[in-house]
Motif scaffolding. Structure first.
Motif, short mmCIF file in Angstrom:
data_model
loop_
_atom_site.label_atom_id
_atom_site.label_comp_id
_atom_site.label_asym_id
_atom_site.label_seq_id
_atom_site.Cartn_x
_atom_site.Cartn_y
_atom_site.Cartn_z
N HIS A 265 0.84 -1.20 0.00
CA HIS A 265 0.00 0.00 0.00
C HIS A 265 0.87 1.26 0.00
O HIS A 265 2.05 1.22 0.33
N SER A 266 0.25 2.39 -0.32
CA SER A 266 1.01 3.62 -0.55
C SER A 266 1.30 4.41 0.73
O SER A 266 2.24 5.19 0.77
N LEU A 267 0.47 4.26 1.74
CA LEU A 267 0.56 5.08 2.96
C LEU A 267 0.44 6.57 2.64
O LEU A 267 0.98 7.42 3.34
N LEU A 268 -0.24 6.87 1.55
CA LEU A 268 -0.33 8.27 1.12
C LEU A 268 -1.57 8.99 1.65
O LEU A 268 -1.73 10.19 1.43
N PHE A 303 -5.41 1.04 -8.54
CA PHE A 303 -4.94 2.11 -7.64
C PHE A 303 -5.66 3.43 -7.93
O PHE A 303 -6.15 4.10 -7.02
N GLN A 306 -9.17 3.89 -6.58
CA GLN A 306 -9.30 4.25 -5.16
C GLN A 306 -9.37 5.77 -5.00
O GLN A 306 -10.05 6.29 -4.14
N ARG A 311 -12.47 7.74 -3.32
CA ARG A 311 -12.22 8.89 -2.45
C ARG A 311 -13.20 10.04 -2.73
O ARG A 311 -13.75 10.64 -1.82
N ILE A 314 -16.94 8.93 -1.86
CA ILE A 314 -17.18 8.94 -0.42
C ILE A 314 -17.41 10.38 0.06
O ILE A 314 -18.28 10.66 0.88
N ARG A 369 -8.93 -2.87 7.98
CA ARG A 369 -9.98 -2.02 8.55
C ARG A 369 -11.37 -2.61 8.28
O ARG A 369 -12.24 -2.57 9.14
N LEU A 370 -11.54 -3.16 7.06
CA LEU A 370 -12.86 -3.62 6.65
C LEU A 370 -13.16 -5.04 7.10
O LEU A 370 -14.20 -5.30 7.71
N ASP A 397 -4.93 9.14 9.07
CA ASP A 397 -5.61 9.74 7.91
C ASP A 397 -7.09 10.01 8.17
O ASP A 397 -7.84 10.32 7.25
N PHE A 399 -10.26 11.74 8.87
CA PHE A 399 -11.02 12.97 8.95
C PHE A 399 -12.45 12.57 8.64
O PHE A 399 -12.68 11.70 7.80
N VAL A 402 -14.19 11.33 5.27
CA VAL A 402 -13.83 10.06 4.62
C VAL A 402 -14.01 8.89 5.58
O VAL A 402 -14.40 7.80 5.19
N ASN A 406 -17.07 5.46 5.32
CA ASN A 406 -16.38 4.17 5.28
C ASN A 406 -16.76 3.32 6.49
O ASN A 406 -16.96 2.11 6.37
N THR A 407 -16.84 3.94 7.67
CA THR A 407 -17.11 3.16 8.87
C THR A 407 -18.60 2.82 9.00
O THR A 407 -18.97 1.65 9.04
N MET A 410 -19.89 1.65 4.67
CA MET A 410 -19.26 0.49 4.06
C MET A 410 -19.03 -0.62 5.08
O MET A 410 -19.32 -1.78 4.82
P1 FAD Z 1 -3.84 2.70 -0.59
O1 FAD Z 1 -4.34 1.32 -0.46
O2 FAD Z 1 -2.45 2.88 -1.04
O3 FAD Z 1 -4.86 3.49 -1.54
C1 FAD Z 1 -4.51 4.72 -2.15
C2 FAD Z 1 -5.45 5.84 -1.78
O4 FAD Z 1 -6.77 5.58 -2.22
C3 FAD Z 1 -5.58 6.11 -0.29
O5 FAD Z 1 -4.51 6.89 0.19
C4 FAD Z 1 -6.90 6.84 -0.23
O6 FAD Z 1 -6.73 8.21 -0.44
C5 FAD Z 1 -7.69 6.25 -1.38
N1 FAD Z 1 -8.70 5.28 -0.90
C6 FAD Z 1 -8.61 3.94 -0.92
N2 FAD Z 1 -9.74 3.39 -0.44
C7 FAD Z 1 -10.55 4.39 -0.09
C8 FAD Z 1 -11.85 4.46 0.47
N3 FAD Z 1 -12.56 3.36 0.78
N4 FAD Z 1 -12.36 5.66 0.72
C9 FAD Z 1 -11.67 6.79 0.43
N5 FAD Z 1 -10.45 6.79 -0.10
C10 FAD Z 1 -9.89 5.60 -0.37
N6 FAD Z 1 -9.47 6.41 4.45
C11 FAD Z 1 -9.05 7.62 4.88
O7 FAD Z 1 -8.38 8.33 4.13
N7 FAD Z 1 -9.37 8.09 6.11
C12 FAD Z 1 -10.13 7.34 6.98
O8 FAD Z 1 -10.40 7.78 8.08
C13 FAD Z 1 -10.57 6.05 6.57
N8 FAD Z 1 -11.30 5.27 7.41
C14 FAD Z 1 -11.70 4.04 6.98
C15 FAD Z 1 -12.48 3.27 7.85
C16 FAD Z 1 -12.92 2.02 7.46
C17 FAD Z 1 -13.80 1.21 8.38
C18 FAD Z 1 -12.58 1.54 6.18
C19 FAD Z 1 -13.06 0.19 5.73
C20 FAD Z 1 -11.81 2.29 5.33
C21 FAD Z 1 -11.37 3.56 5.69
N9 FAD Z 1 -10.59 4.37 4.83
C22 FAD Z 1 -10.20 5.60 5.26
C23 FAD Z 1 -10.30 3.95 3.45
C24 FAD Z 1 -8.96 3.20 3.26
O9 FAD Z 1 -8.91 2.10 4.12
C25 FAD Z 1 -7.76 4.11 3.48
O10 FAD Z 1 -7.85 5.24 2.64
C26 FAD Z 1 -6.43 3.42 3.17
O11 FAD Z 1 -6.29 2.27 3.94
C27 FAD Z 1 -5.29 4.37 3.42
O12 FAD Z 1 -4.06 3.74 3.24
P2 FAD Z 1 -3.14 3.96 1.94
O13 FAD Z 1 -2.89 5.41 1.73
O14 FAD Z 1 -1.95 3.08 2.11
O15 FAD Z 1 -4.11 3.44 0.82
#
Ligand code: FAD
Length: 509
Positions: A265-268, A303, A306, A311, A314, A369-370, A397, A399, A402, A406-407, A410
């Motif tokens: 994952h990107s952690l972005l 990617f 997402q 994003r 949502i 998370r899911l 991350d 806020f 978002v 999701n919580t 989804m």
């Molecule tokens: P990567 O897997 O690398 O994905 C790239 C980018 O895609 C993310 O940085 C994010 O900006 C976007 N993205 C991916 N999935 C989602 C999604 N479902 N909704 C919106 N954007 C998405 N994301 C948050 O940014 N903030 C939260 O508070 C948050 N809470 C979550 C709570 C639950 C219960 C669930 C199931 C998901 C949540 N997410 C949230 C969505 C997602 O899990 C995270 O964006 C992601 O894990 C962030 O890690 P990453 O940057 O490594 O993501």
């Protein structure tokens, strides 16, 4: 007179058009406030990373010649709430106009709108210049449709913004979605890339935060905080991700492993949600990697979906359903979160790991998370508002715009299916297929009843049995209900007894 321009903690975009001109009559204001540290109990790294990044933006703006007022959390003049601080500043600087960027959270939007209405000076809200869409674009797109469907929105976005679209206006590769190629478990190879973030020492800031009386949970790790605090670091992280992890992102997007907390994952999300990075540049780099033949189309598309799809979708969903959305609780779930949500100490190995790393890193990836934490919370009947507060606090991350859909939507299906077409729940079998968590677990993934049975199993069947009135008409759940119907009465009763017992002893799992 002075124009006061407010910058919120998640509006750290140094390329906003506000900053194109240096103006002596403009005062930029950033404030660390108890109002923002205390609206929910936050992970230590979340408070620390946001304050560190705010301080860094203030420093950069000053270096570029802008006038900046920065209120630290321990400043004696800090009144710790947005309206109170603004009142004081408007007087002190003889302010003639007040401007702020559109907040992403309903809470702050309402607070600032109310504040602006009370003023006699001109007040103006400007765009934050971050998202592809405006707050209500998605709502407008769905106004003529019965249901919100992400795929519909996503295709619309692809065409409108010409993302992975060929000259004839068709999706490149002849397909919109390659999700089916993206669901492999991870065999341990290729290895997880090294953590591509910079770490820095924020011990002094952490001491200030603690001394100011801010409560938090999780590990601060202040001497080695690894979240990006400025755009340069965020860009470096983006490049490292594209090179080292993106090539495998698609294949292992849904995979989980005990020994790999980031996977590919990107952690972005922190850099994106604080607006240090623009979503368009993240998408452009993934697109370029595909065009250069460095990643497959399935991976690039997976990617990009997402960011361009989920994003923005949502966010539109959030603005269309607030403020009532917070109250949603279609199953009437009311149980308190077990204590191990705050220390990770449970014998369920998957949850110990997913929660443990959340406490350690303020991060878990999507499937953790899911399908681990959220899945359990729903099956166990935890109060969705409490689950929402936990998620809002624990992730760096998080806020509300978002996190909440999701919580509640989804993950907890608390809105009865406005966001998701069916509840994302599973028994142990799914977790075992997508991870190595079940190996060496105290509980047995194959057993449904008895002391050693994996709790997910009985809770899963009991969830569907209990909620048959609400869920059995759903065509996507036909198979689950056919399987339930085939079970004999004794089996069903023992599953229910087991589930009842588990729900009454969550703290001991
Ligand atoms: P990567 O897997 O690398 O994905 C790239 C980018 O895609 C993310 O940085 C994010 O900006 C976007 N993205 C991916 N999935 C989602 C999604 N479902 N909704 C919106 N954007 C998405 N994301 C948050 O940014 N903030 C939260 O508070 C948050 N809470 C979550 C709570 C639950 C219960 C669930 C199931 C998901 C949540 N997410 C949230 C969505 C997602 O899990 C995270 O964006 C992601 O894990 C962030 O890690 P990453 O940057 O490594 O993501």
């Amino acid at each position: 007179g002075t124009t006061l321009r407010l910058i919120l903690g998640d509006q750290l975009n140094p390329r906003h058009t506000w900053f194109e001109q240096r103006r002596d009559d403009v005062l930029y204001v950033l404030m660390e406030m108890r109002q923002e540290t205390d609206y929910v109990l936050h992970h230590a790294q979340k408070v620390l990373a946001i304050f560190a990044a705010m301080r860094e933006l203030a420093r950069q703006l000053r270096a570029a010649g802008h006038r900046v007022l920065y209120l630290t959390i321990d400043d004696p003049d800090n009144r710790q709430s947005l309206p109170d601080n603004l009142d004081a500043l408007l007087l002190r600087f003889n302010v003639r106009a007040f401007e702020y960027q559109a907040p992403d959270e309903w809470r702050l939007d309402a607070q600032l709108a109310a504040y602006a209405r009370r003023q006699s000076i001109p007040c103006r809200m400007v765009e934050s210049e971050h998202f592809y869409t405006l707050r209500d674009d998605a709502a407008r797109l769905f106004s003529t449709r019965k249901q919100w469907v992400m795929e519909h929105f996503y295709r619309h976005m692809r065409v409108q913004h010409r993302v992975l679209i060929d000259g004839a206006g068709r999706p490149v590769g002849g397909q919109w979605n390659f999700d089916h190629d993206n669901r492999k478990p991870w065999p341990g190879l290729p290895s997880e890339p090294a953590d591509f973030r910079n770490a820095h020492d924020h011990s002094a800031l952490w001491q200030t935060i603690v001394a100011a009386g801010v409560n938090s949970f999780g590990e601060a790790n202040a001497a080695q905080l690894a979240w990006p605090i400025n755009r340069a670091e965020a860009l470096q992280q983006l490049d490292a991700f594209i090179e080292k992890a993106l090539p495998h992102f698609g294949d292992f997007q849904d995979a989980m492993s005990h020994g790999a907390w980031r996977m590919f994952h990107s952690l972005l999300s922190f850099a994106l949600n604080t607006k240090m990075l623009d979503p368009r540049e993240v998408v452009a780099k993934a697109d370029a990697a595909w065009r250069a033949g460095r990643v497959s189309l399935a991976t690039a598309e997976g990617f990009i979906r997402q960011i361009v799809g989920w994003r923005e979708y949502i966010r539109g969903f959030y603005w269309a359903h607030m403020p009532e959305y917070v109250e949603q609780n279609v199953f009437g779930h009311a149980r308190a979160l077990p204590g191990w949500f705050w220390n990770g100490r449970t014998r369920m190995r998957c949850l110990a790991r997913a929660i443990g790393q959340s406490l350690e890193h303020a991060y878990a990836h999507h499937i953790q998370r899911l399908m681990v934490i959220g899945n359990f919370a729903l099956l166990a009947g935890l109060d969705p508002a409490g689950v929402h507060r936990w998620y809002l606090g624990v992730y760096v991350d998080a806020f509300e715009w978002v996190e909440l859909p999701n919580t509640l939507g989804m993950s907890q299906f608390a809105d009865g299916g406005l966001l998701a077409t069916k509840p994302y729940v599973s028994s142990a079998a799914y977790i075992d297929r997508m991870s190595d968590y079940c190996k060496g677990c105290h509980y047995d993934k194959k057993l449904r009843t008895g002391e050693r049975a994996c709790p997910y199993n009985s809770l899963y069947w009991d969830f569907f049995a209990r909620n048959a009135g609400k869920l059995s008409p759903n065509p996507r759940l036909g198979m689950v209900y056919r399987q339930l119907a085939k079970m004999d009465e004794a089996t069903r009763r023992s599953l229910q007894e087991q589930a009842d017992e588990l729900r009454n002893s969550l703290d001991r799992l």
